[in-house]
Design a protein around this motif. Structure first.
Motif, PDB file in Angstrom:
ATOM      1  N   GLY A  34       0.247  -5.990  -9.312  1.00  0.00           N
ATOM      2  CA  GLY A  34      -0.129  -4.638  -9.728  1.00  0.00           C
ATOM      3  C   GLY A  34       0.379  -4.300 -11.112  1.00  0.00           C
ATOM      4  N   PHE A  50      -5.928   0.698  -7.268  1.00  0.00           N
ATOM      5  CA  PHE A  50      -4.981   0.898  -6.161  1.00  0.00           C
ATOM      6  C   PHE A  50      -5.532   1.874  -5.120  1.00  0.00           C
ATOM      7  N   PHE A  57      -5.997  -4.341  -3.540  1.00  0.00           N
ATOM      8  CA  PHE A  57      -4.613  -3.906  -3.353  1.00  0.00           C
ATOM      9  C   PHE A  57      -4.386  -3.234  -2.000  1.00  0.00           C
ATOM     10  N   MET A  64      -0.821  -0.504  -2.227  1.00  0.00           N
ATOM     11  CA  MET A  64      -0.061  -0.052  -3.382  1.00  0.00           C
ATOM     12  C   MET A  64       0.075   1.465  -3.358  1.00  0.00           C
ATOM     13  N   GLY A  77      -3.079   3.613  -1.471  1.00  0.00           N
ATOM     14  CA  GLY A  77      -4.178   2.852  -0.895  1.00  0.00           C
ATOM     15  C   GLY A  77      -4.459   3.153   0.557  1.00  0.00           C
ATOM     16  N   ILE A 142       5.231   1.875  -9.347  1.00  0.00           N
ATOM     17  CA  ILE A 142       4.324   1.430  -8.291  1.00  0.00           C
ATOM     18  C   ILE A 142       5.142   0.620  -7.287  1.00  0.00           C
ATOM     19  N   THR A 144       5.122  -1.211  -2.919  1.00  0.00           N
ATOM     20  CA  THR A 144       4.577  -1.392  -1.578  1.00  0.00           C
ATOM     21  C   THR A 144       5.745  -1.693  -0.661  1.00  0.00           C
TER      22      THR A 144
END
Length: 148
Positions: A34, A50, A57, A64, A77, A142, A144
């Motif tokens: 990303g 995203f 993603f 994301m 997302g 960003i 996850t």
């Protein structure tokens, strides 16, 4: 016939559980991917990607997210209805100021991990989760996460 149906059912259950089993390396790789997209195409283009529910993603439990340092969600997302909302005061199930902690990591370290408690989308119960984030574009990060 029944045994074939049972085998298919077991395979489906195992497949679902495996698609929700990310590793530390997968999480870091996903976020780094990303970051590279943002560097190559610019912040607005990567945020658009995203937020695409059919984009690259969103992979199993990995999706994301992006926030600015004011706590405004720029990408999510898993739930586009949250984009644009200020979640600065969002708490996890244990009372941890989630977004504030993530902002602190991004501002002070540039990247890092955070453990917290979050509702698991399949199990429908509060589960330990950890997220990896990286600062991008000066005042944004960003990341996850995955369920433990």
């Amino acid at each position: 016939m029944l045994s074939k149906i049972s085998k298919v059912g077991v395979s489906l259950v195992l497949g679902m559980s495996l698609s929700y089993a990310a590793t530390v390396d997968e999480v870091k790789s996903f976020v780094n991917e990303g970051v590279e997209l943002c560097k190559q195409q610019g912040t607005q283009a990567c945020l658009k990607e995203f937020n695409d529910p059919k984009g690259k993603f969103i992979r199993g439990e990995l999706y994301m997210f992006a926030y600015d340092f004011n706590g405004v969600n720029k990408a999510l997302g898993s739930n586009s209805k949250i984009v644009g909302k200020n979640l600065y005061k969002l708490k996890d199930a244990s009372g941890l100021m989630l977004i504030q902690e993530l902002i602190n990591i991004a501002q002070t370290k540039g990247e890092g991990w955070l453990d917290y408690k979050w509702s698991h989308p399949i199990k429908k119960k509060i589960t330990p989760k950890t997220s990896f984030i990286k600062r991008i574009d000066g005042d944004m990060f960003i990341g996850t996460g995955y369920y433990k």
